[in-house]
Structure formats: structure tokens, C-alpha cells
Design a protein around this motif. Sequence first.
Motif, PDB file in Angstrom:
ATOM      1  N   ALA A  96      66.944  38.211  49.583  1.00 57.21           N
ATOM      2  CA  ALA A  96      66.193  38.044  48.336  1.00 57.21           C
ATOM      3  C   ALA A  96      64.977  38.955  48.279  1.00 57.21           C
ATOM      4  O   ALA A  96      64.515  39.322  47.197  1.00 57.21           O
ATOM      5  N   ARG A  97      64.469  39.335  49.468  1.00 58.47           N
ATOM      6  CA  ARG A  97      63.306  40.235  49.528  1.00 58.47           C
ATOM      7  C   ARG A  97      63.708  41.662  49.932  1.00 58.47           C
ATOM      8  O   ARG A  97      62.849  42.508  50.129  1.00 58.47           O
ATOM      9  N   ASP A  98      65.031  41.896  50.077  1.00 61.27           N
ATOM     10  CA  ASP A  98      65.543  43.206  50.482  1.00 61.27           C
ATOM     11  C   ASP A  98      64.973  43.635  51.829  1.00 61.27           C
ATOM     12  O   ASP A  98      64.556  44.787  52.020  1.00 61.27           O
ATOM     13  N   ILE A  99      64.954  42.689  52.780  1.00 58.98           N
ATOM     14  CA  ILE A  99      64.481  42.920  54.141  1.00 58.98           C
ATOM     15  C   ILE A  99      65.665  42.857  55.093  1.00 58.98           C
ATOM     16  O   ILE A  99      66.520  41.981  54.964  1.00 58.98           O
ATOM     17  N   GLU A 100      65.727  43.777  56.035  1.00 54.46           N
ATOM     18  CA  GLU A 100      66.792  43.734  57.033  1.00 54.46           C
ATOM     19  C   GLU A 100      66.520  42.624  58.039  1.00 54.46           C
ATOM     20  O   GLU A 100      65.412  42.505  58.560  1.00 54.46           O
ATOM     21  N   LEU A 101      67.547  41.824  58.333  1.00 53.18           N
ATOM     22  CA  LEU A 101      67.459  40.764  59.333  1.00 53.18           C
ATOM     23  C   LEU A 101      68.211  41.207  60.572  1.00 53.18           C
ATOM     24  O   LEU A 101      69.390  41.567  60.500  1.00 53.18           O
ATOM     25  N   CYS A 102      67.550  41.173  61.721  1.00 59.09           N
ATOM     26  CA  CYS A 102      68.159  41.608  62.985  1.00 59.09           C
ATOM     27  C   CYS A 102      68.142  40.444  63.974  1.00 59.09           C
ATOM     28  O   CYS A 102      67.059  39.930  64.313  1.00 59.09           O
ATOM     29  N   LEU A 103      69.323  40.023  64.438  1.00 59.18           N
ATOM     30  CA  LEU A 103      69.438  38.907  65.374  1.00 59.18           C
ATOM     31  C   LEU A 103      69.945  39.397  66.726  1.00 59.18           C
ATOM     32  O   LEU A 103      70.782  40.302  66.813  1.00 59.18           O
ATOM     33  N   PHE A 104      69.462  38.762  67.789  1.00 60.54           N
ATOM     34  CA  PHE A 104      69.784  39.161  69.164  1.00 60.54           C
ATOM     35  C   PHE A 104      71.155  38.644  69.568  1.00 60.54           C
ATOM     36  O   PHE A 104      71.521  37.507  69.298  1.00 60.54           O
ATOM     37  N   THR A 105      71.911  39.495  70.255  1.00 62.82           N
ATOM     38  CA  THR A 105      73.243  39.101  70.716  1.00 62.82           C
ATOM     39  C   THR A 105      73.186  38.425  72.078  1.00 62.82           C
ATOM     40  O   THR A 105      72.441  38.831  72.957  1.00 62.82           O
ATOM     41  N   GLY A 106      73.925  37.388  72.212  1.00 61.08           N
ATOM     42  CA  GLY A 106      74.473  36.685  73.341  1.00 61.08           C
ATOM     43  C   GLY A 106      73.772  36.533  74.665  1.00 61.08           C
ATOM     44  O   GLY A 106      72.558  36.634  74.765  1.00 61.08           O
ATOM     45  N   PRO A 107      74.559  36.255  75.688  1.00 63.75           N
ATOM     46  CA  PRO A 107      74.025  35.983  77.032  1.00 63.75           C
ATOM     47  C   PRO A 107      73.234  37.171  77.573  1.00 63.75           C
ATOM     48  O   PRO A 107      73.481  38.315  77.210  1.00 63.75           O
ATOM     49  N   ARG A 108      72.290  36.865  78.444  1.00 61.94           N
ATOM     50  CA  ARG A 108      71.523  37.917  79.101  1.00 61.94           C
ATOM     51  C   ARG A 108      71.218  37.501  80.531  1.00 61.94           C
ATOM     52  O   ARG A 108      71.136  36.314  80.853  1.00 61.94           O
ATOM     53  N   GLY A 109      71.043  38.515  81.382  1.00 61.74           N
ATOM     54  CA  GLY A 109      70.938  38.256  82.813  1.00 61.74           C
ATOM     55  C   GLY A 109      69.811  37.338  83.232  1.00 61.74           C
ATOM     56  O   GLY A 109      69.925  36.625  84.224  1.00 61.74           O
ATOM     57  N   THR A 110      68.713  37.343  82.491  1.00 63.55           N
ATOM     58  CA  THR A 110      67.570  36.515  82.882  1.00 63.55           C
ATOM     59  C   THR A 110      67.809  35.037  82.666  1.00 63.55           C
ATOM     60  O   THR A 110      67.033  34.204  83.131  1.00 63.55           O
ATOM     61  N   TRP A 111      68.892  34.672  81.953  1.00 69.98           N
ATOM     62  CA  TRP A 111      69.147  33.265  81.676  1.00 69.98           C
ATOM     63  C   TRP A 111      70.377  32.728  82.391  1.00 69.98           C
ATOM     64  O   TRP A 111      70.678  31.553  82.299  1.00 69.98           O
ATOM     65  N   ASP A 112      71.159  33.599  83.057  1.00 74.31           N
ATOM     66  CA  ASP A 112      72.355  33.080  83.688  1.00 74.31           C
ATOM     67  C   ASP A 112      72.082  32.735  85.155  1.00 74.31           C
ATOM     68  O   ASP A 112      70.924  32.683  85.593  1.00 74.31           O
ATOM     69  N   ILE A 113      73.142  32.486  85.925  1.00 75.86           N
ATOM     70  CA  ILE A 113      72.960  31.959  87.286  1.00 75.86           C
ATOM     71  C   ILE A 113      72.684  33.043  88.316  1.00 75.86           C
ATOM     72  O   ILE A 113      72.453  32.748  89.481  1.00 75.86           O
ATOM     73  N   GLY A 114      72.729  34.318  87.913  1.00 77.89           N
ATOM     74  CA  GLY A 114      72.490  35.400  88.858  1.00 77.89           C
ATOM     75  C   GLY A 114      71.075  35.380  89.421  1.00 77.89           C
ATOM     76  O   GLY A 114      70.115  35.104  88.707  1.00 77.89           O
ATOM     77  N   GLY A 115      70.944  35.699  90.694  1.00 78.66           N
ATOM     78  CA  GLY A 115      69.633  35.655  91.335  1.00 78.66           C
ATOM     79  C   GLY A 115      68.880  36.968  91.327  1.00 78.66           C
ATOM     80  O   GLY A 115      67.683  36.990  91.623  1.00 78.66           O
ATOM     81  N   SER A 116      69.561  38.076  90.968  1.00 77.47           N
ATOM     82  CA  SER A 116      68.901  39.380  91.100  1.00 77.47           C
ATOM     83  C   SER A 116      67.689  39.505  90.189  1.00 77.47           C
ATOM     84  O   SER A 116      66.699  40.152  90.548  1.00 77.47           O
ATOM     85  N   THR A 117      67.739  38.888  88.998  1.00 79.75           N
ATOM     86  CA  THR A 117      66.606  39.007  88.081  1.00 79.75           C
ATOM     87  C   THR A 117      65.395  38.223  88.570  1.00 79.75           C
ATOM     88  O   THR A 117      64.293  38.407  88.061  1.00 79.75           O
ATOM     89  N   ARG A 118      65.600  37.350  89.538  1.00 78.06           N
ATOM     90  CA  ARG A 118      64.502  36.566  90.106  1.00 78.06           C
ATOM     91  C   ARG A 118      63.993  37.144  91.421  1.00 78.06           C
ATOM     92  O   ARG A 118      63.096  36.592  92.042  1.00 78.06           O
ATOM     93  N   SER A 119      64.583  38.259  91.840  1.00 73.75           N
ATOM     94  CA  SER A 119      64.125  38.946  93.036  1.00 73.75           C
ATOM     95  C   SER A 119      62.902  39.791  92.699  1.00 73.75           C
ATOM     96  O   SER A 119      62.568  39.994  91.527  1.00 73.75           O
ATOM     97  N   ASP A 120      62.242  40.300  93.730  1.00 75.50           N
ATOM     98  CA  ASP A 120      61.051  41.112  93.494  1.00 75.50           C
ATOM     99  C   ASP A 120      61.361  42.371  92.688  1.00 75.50           C
ATOM    100  O   ASP A 120      60.529  42.840  91.916  1.00 75.50           O
ATOM    101  N   SER A 121      62.579  42.915  92.818  1.00 73.20           N
ATOM    102  CA  SER A 121      62.922  44.155  92.114  1.00 73.20           C
ATOM    103  C   SER A 121      63.378  43.908  90.683  1.00 73.20           C
ATOM    104  O   SER A 121      63.516  44.849  89.904  1.00 73.20           O
ATOM    105  N   ARG A 122      63.636  42.632  90.318  1.00 76.72           N
ATOM    106  CA  ARG A 122      64.131  42.263  88.984  1.00 76.72           C
ATOM    107  C   ARG A 122      65.422  43.006  88.644  1.00 76.72           C
ATOM    108  O   ARG A 122      65.664  43.386  87.504  1.00 76.72           O
ATOM    109  N   GLY A 123      66.264  43.229  89.643  1.00 74.77           N
ATOM    110  CA  GLY A 123      67.507  43.979  89.453  1.00 74.77           C
ATOM    111  C   GLY A 123      68.384  43.402  88.354  1.00 74.77           C
ATOM    112  O   GLY A 123      68.531  42.199  88.226  1.00 74.77           O
ATOM    113  N   GLY A 124      68.982  44.261  87.554  1.00 71.66           N
ATOM    114  CA  GLY A 124      69.893  43.830  86.499  1.00 71.66           C
ATOM    115  C   GLY A 124      69.209  43.515  85.185  1.00 71.66           C
ATOM    116  O   GLY A 124      69.746  43.764  84.114  1.00 71.66           O
TER     117      GLY A 124
END
Length: 322
Positions: A96-124
Amino acid sequence: MTDASPTAPRRPGEQALAALGLGAPALSPADASPHTFPGGGRWRTEVPSVEGPEALAVVLKESSRLDVPIHRISQGSGIWMLTDAEITEMVEATAARDIELCLFTGPRGTWDIGGSTRSDSRGGGLRARGHDAVAGCVEDAVRATELGVKCLLVADEGVLWTLHRARVAGIIPADTTLKVSALIGPVNPAAYAVYENLGADSVNVPSDLTLAHLTEIRRVSAAPMDMYIEAPDDLGGYVRMYEVAELIRRGAPLYLKFGLSKAPGIYPYGHHLRDLTLNTARERVRRGRLALDLLARHGADGDMAPLGSRLPGTLRRFDTSS
């Protein structure tokens, strides 16, 4: 364009410093980006972290009250955190305001069960771990575009390439735009060009890139650039409002993103974060007004792209037939 031009924008503090013998050297025309958005204009605006219909209503109300033009509104928690009804409400309100809406897609490494993102190097980092995570992102993309969303935010190179191939193949609409998240943003011109070729229609660069870095990128790519003029704390908390005119001069075509430092994270959003989310949404629009006021005071508020414009123009792509 140099400071000697009578029509050149005024640089911050220029006249007072020159009177004190502290004037800055003239700007070099060689540093300026030669690129614009299709249809004209060198900058567009974006309000990020608008996490649902209620926050969107706050942003639209504040943008009218403060006269802040908006080209794009983006969300960070993910398509999967919104119901079909919520997505539809956001699509209709922005259309209605002619504004583009951008939504984020799906799963991401910081939220799943992988441990690398919680390591000191933040791998992945934010990337999609494994086939199923990529599939989740594609599922989000198909669902969102079927509901009328025209811009998808991605944080994985493989997902970007897959979604680009999907729009070439007609699985999602051909005019869907793909935006690279600040969470994986490139930091050199070679990497920026790779994202363009993988299908990116705008690329969010980290907010700590120097002005010289922006010039280097513009020598190899015309793909629209997104940059937080004020970055959230988890992206550094940088506040670069006084540089906004020079960021445009060097980085055009550029989306000015009005983020917010010194604010807690709100991803993934839920009603337990409602008050914080609405208050920070309101303040992001106010920060936008402050940045636009600075541009106006310095005579650098011209060359805004027309409201309602969203497409990136002709960009370079890798061959999808192989």
C-alpha cells in the motif's frame, strides 16, 4: 566533484575549520562511485529488524510523522517465525506504501545443534548446515513468494546460488530480489563480485569498512550495497552518521540502513520481546530522520532514488546451465 565546485555538498565543519587553517584536502573525483540505481538515484533507505505486523505498523506511522522516506523494510527472525496471516498482513501494508518487504530465509547455524558457532573461532557462522538446512531455506523462499514477498534475505552462499537458480528456473518469481545479510557480508572487492555473480541483488557489507574499501568495491561491481549507518551492537555498534554523504559518494548505489546500537538483540522475535521490539522499531525511524537531517544540512540530500523503486538493474551472474 571537489570542494571547489559551488554546487558541491558542504563537508561537516568545513567553513569553520577552513577559517582556522584546518581545512581538509579537496575530495578526489576518482574516489566517487560512477554507479546509480536503475531509473536514477544514488541512495535508498531501509529500516531493518521489523519483526512482524505490529512493528511494521509502528514503523509506517513513525515514518509518516517524521517524514522519513522508506524504500525497503527488512525482518531478521526468519520467515518460519511468521504465520501466513502475518506475512500477508505485512505484504499488504508495504504494498500500500510501495515499499519493498524483505524477509529472512530459514535455518541458520547459530540456532541449530552445531557447536562450531559457539567455539572461540565462531566457525560456520550463520550459514545453513547440511542439506536439510538448505531445504528449509528453500521451503521458506517458496512459501514467502507464494504469499507475495518479493525480497529474500540470505546468509549462506549455497542458499544464495540455489535461490538464484530457482528464480531462473521459474520455481520462484523471476523478479524476486536476493539480499545478502550483514552477518556474512564480504570485506573485499573480490568477494563482493563473487556474491554478485552468485545472484545477489544487494550486498550488505560490514559497517567497519573504510571509505577506501568502498571505492575499491565500486571499481569491480555495480551491485547495490547495503550498509548500517548505525550498526547493532552484535555487528560492532558503529555510528557513522557524519560520514553518510561520503558513504553515498563512494558506495552508490547504496541502501542507508538505520540500525540501532545499545539495544538488546531481538532474534528470534516473540511476544515476550514485544515492548522492546516496538520501542526499537520506533527509534530506528527516528535515527533515519537524524541521518537525513545531516544530509540536508550538508546539501547532500539530492539524488535519492524514486520511492517505490526496488530492482537492482543488470548485474553479472555465473552461468546457471552447467
